[in-house]
Design a protein around this motif. Structure first.
Motif, PDB file in Angstrom:
ATOM      1  N   PHE A  24      83.972  45.685  46.817  1.00 28.72           N
ATOM      2  CA  PHE A  24      83.542  46.936  47.437  1.00 28.72           C
ATOM      3  C   PHE A  24      83.234  46.658  48.904  1.00 28.72           C
ATOM      4  CE2 PHE A  24      82.235  47.321  42.991  1.00 28.72           C
ATOM      5  CZ  PHE A  24      82.776  48.566  42.651  1.00 28.72           C
ATOM      6  N   ARG A  28      81.317  52.176  52.958  1.00 27.17           N
ATOM      7  CA  ARG A  28      82.291  53.054  52.321  1.00 27.17           C
ATOM      8  C   ARG A  28      81.645  53.730  51.129  1.00 27.17           C
ATOM      9  NH1 ARG A  28      84.820  51.899  56.067  1.00 27.17           N
ATOM     10  NH2 ARG A  28      86.913  51.059  56.355  1.00 27.17           N
ATOM     11  N   SER A  30      82.456  54.412  47.366  1.00 28.29           N
ATOM     12  CA  SER A  30      83.367  54.057  46.281  1.00 28.29           C
ATOM     13  C   SER A  30      82.981  54.855  45.046  1.00 28.29           C
ATOM     14  CB  SER A  30      83.266  52.573  45.958  1.00 28.29           C
ATOM     15  OG  SER A  30      83.499  51.808  47.117  1.00 28.29           O
ATOM     16  N   ILE A 192      78.107  53.267  46.046  1.00 29.47           N
ATOM     17  CA  ILE A 192      78.957  53.156  44.864  1.00 29.47           C
ATOM     18  C   ILE A 192      78.415  54.136  43.835  1.00 29.47           C
ATOM     19  CG2 ILE A 192      79.849  51.645  43.055  1.00 29.47           C
ATOM     20  CD1 ILE A 192      79.258  49.277  44.932  1.00 29.47           C
ATOM     21  N   ALA A 205      85.249  60.089  47.993  1.00 30.33           N
ATOM     22  CA  ALA A 205      85.355  58.624  47.963  1.00 30.33           C
ATOM     23  C   ALA A 205      86.483  58.073  48.811  1.00 30.33           C
ATOM     24  CB  ALA A 205      85.526  58.167  46.517  1.00 30.33           C
ATOM     25  N   PHE A 207      87.233  54.848  48.236  1.00 33.67           N
ATOM     26  CA  PHE A 207      87.741  53.808  47.362  1.00 33.67           C
ATOM     27  C   PHE A 207      87.497  54.253  45.926  1.00 33.67           C
ATOM     28  CE2 PHE A 207      87.512  49.649  45.213  1.00 33.67           C
ATOM     29  CZ  PHE A 207      88.612  49.000  45.759  1.00 33.67           C
TER      30      PHE A 207
END
Lengths: 252, 340
Positions: A24, A28, A30, A192, A205, A207
């Motif tokens: 990860f 970002r 995810s 996440i 998202a 990712f």
């Protein structure tokens, strides 16, 4: 801050999750996606250090998570459950203040710096009106925001969330989605989150990790793997992805 | 209510909770068959504390105040504070308003330990040691057995009842084999009373209770966090298992130190924290000290009532059960709704 997972095996309530290799990136958002019982929550709990893996390792910026002391881990990673337990009816301010526990010695109550951090989080999220109220009086949307506020008070670079938008109405759902994006883009958080409704993924998202039967089916940038065939395989149901207004939409 | 108003109100309640037991202490020293005026009580206390030789200290009144009433009154205060603080801590830890040291089997475990110590060693060995050991054994039994059922509250409550029954049976066995002389002492002690309080007893129990209370009060914030789910508390950085064990040990320590000299006095730890949460909310940084003050005051008031209204020594443990059990039933009847 980034997370690397290597040959991880986690057992939780007669269920086994295996992740050979997963990465990860920092700053970002995810998303973990998959059918019910696929292992999303188990992976989140392992990543947060709440449950210990049977084998393999999780590295946070090169440091192995299971070797860290609880308070050290809490300063790196925070975990936002779907619902907080409501045995005691705390005031919202005190509840958010609990995010500071990882910075406190076992016998010390929160100090001035902890109050200041909590106040900063409350004003960042515009929760002033809620601060003096009791947790059990909040609506479900307000409770989710308060849980995220506690994670922000924890001041960790990584925030893990367990289906933060499930059961919310459309407006609150979008508020949370926008907030998570803002946290990644403006505050440099690594987010996440498990996601129940796949329609949200393209907006949310960068990712995507697809999990099925305790294993990773596919992982990659959303723009690459948000595809009808993969999603169809993931949920065992034929789906179509169409594009409208420059956005990807799911047709079931 | 605005933030600062609430803070002022809470501060006021905290001060009252600290001051009231102290005033009640002076007042209680005046009460009894021999009436002593407040002025006289103060003079006697001052003479004793200052250490100067004084004629005042040789009077019968001084003897009664210093050697009979003062240890009794202090024990009542400590007992009330100990039961209330351990009750409030355990309720948060188990996330349930019905839990207390009585339910968890600590009282009867410690009762058996204290009794065994009396029968085995008479007064030559402090009963606190065995009381604490057996109190701890009782909690450990309850927690280990109920763990199989994932520590659900019903499992904890049922196991607590069974472990209490086990220690009651052991107590009965002791009573059966004890000499008639020991039996009489045992019987009265077990019903719960402060009437036998002496300075040597207090010299062992008071430091244990005070140290335990100070640590529990300092853990107020941790106890707040531990009232969340285990997963949440762990993700917030707590060593959940270790911190839980520490708090359970401290709660058992203060409870068994009281039981070792005052016998089994139940239900105080159930009623007081409940009332306090209604007054100041759920934050244990405030709930614990206010419970200590209110619990100490109520316990002393109950003992004062018994001393002054009844012509004979009525065990205070019976009184607290007569008040506490209906209250427990009332809480059970609305257990599904809320805490306060």
């Amino acid at each position: 801050m980034q997370i690397r997972v290597e040959r991880l095996r986690v057992r939780h309530e007669n269920f086994e999750l295996r992740v050979d290799n997963l990465h990860f990136s920092a700053n970002r958002v995810s998303a973990l996606v998959g059918p019910n019982g696929a292992g999303k929550s188990t992976l989140l709990k392992a990543l947060s250090g709440v449950i210990k893996p049977v084998a393999g390792s999780i590295f946070v910026d090169g440091r192995e998570l299971s070797r860290l002391r609880g308070s050290e881990r809490a300063r790196l990673v925070s975990y936002v459950p779907q619902e907080h337990s409501t045995a005691l009816n705390f005031r919202v301010f005190d509840f958010i203040l609990m995010g500071r526990s990882g910075y406190l010695n076992i016998f010390s109550p929160p100090a001035r710096a902890d109050y200041e951090k909590t106040e900063e989080v409350i004003s960042y999220l515009g929760l002033e009106a809620l601060a003096a109220r009791k947790c059990q009086e909040l609506s479900s949307g307000e409770r989710r925001i308060v849980l995220i506020a506690r994670a922000l008070a924890q001041d960790s670079k990584i925030i893990l969330l367990d289906e933060p938008t499930t059961f919310l109405d459309l407006k609150h759902e979008m508020e949370i989605i926008n907030l998570l994006r803002k946290l990644a883009e403006d505050r440099g958080k690594t987010i996440i989150t498990s996601v129940h409704s796949i329609d949200l993924i393209p907006r949310l998202a960068d990712f995507l990790v697809m999990i099925k039967n305790g294993q990773i089916l596919s992982a990659g940038p959303t723009t690459e793997i948000f595809r009808a065939e993969l999603l169809g395989t993931l949920f065992d149901y034929p789906l179509r992805v169409v594009e409208a207004d420059g956005r990807q939409l799911i047709l079931r | 209510m605005t933030g600062s108003k609430r803070k002022n109100k809470n501060k006021a309640i905290l001060y009252i909770a600290i001051l009231f037991p102290l005033l009640l202490l002076l007042f209680s020293l005046c009460l009894g068959t021999l009436r002593v005026s407040l002025k006289e009580v103060l003079e006697i206390l001052l003479a004793r504390i200052s250490g100067w030789p004084s004629d005042l200290l040789t009077t019968p009144a001084a003897n009664i105040i210093l050697n009979i009433r003062l240890p009794r009154v202090l024990l009542a205060l400590l007992a009330g504070a100990a039961f209330s603080v351990s009750g409030a801590s355990l309720q948060s830890l188990f996330r349930n308003p019905l839990v207390n040291e009585y339910i968890l089997g600590v009282s009867f475990g410690a009762g058996f330990g204290g009794a065994a110590s009396l029968v085995l060693f008479s007064r030559n060995f402090p009963p606190q040691v065995l009381a604490f050991a057996c109190g701890l054994l009782a909690v450990v039994l309850v927690l280990v057995i109920s763990e199989g059922a994932r520590n659900t509250l019903v499992a904890v409550l049922l196991t607590g009842i069974i472990v209490s029954a086990l220690f009651q049976a052991l107590l009965s066995t002791l009573e059966f084999i004890a000499s008639p002389y020991a039996l009489q002492a045992l019987f009265f002690w077990l019903l719960g009373s402060f009437s036998q309080a002496t300075w040597p007893d207090l010299a062992w129990s008071a430091p244990l209770i005070l140290v335990g209370l100070v640590f529990l009060l300092k853990l107020g914030w941790r106890i707040n966090v531990l009232s969340l789910s285990d997963d949440e508390a762990r993700s917030l950085g707590l060593a959940v298992k270790r911190e839980r064990i520490l708090i359970i040990c401290l709660a058992t320590l203060v409870t068994s130190a009281v039981v070792a000299i005052a016998g089994i006095i139940g239900w105080v730890g159930l009623i007081v924290p409940h009332a306090v949460r209604g007054l100041v909310g759920s934050d244990n940084r405030l709930v614990l000290p206010v419970s200590a003050g209110l619990g100490a005051s109520l316990m002393l008031l109950a003992d004062d009532l018994i001393r002054t209204l009844l012509p004979f020594e009525f065990p205070v443990g019976i009184l607290t059960s007569l008040v506490g059990i209906p209250f427990f039933l009332y809480l059970i009847s609305r257990a599904r709704t809320s805490w306060s």
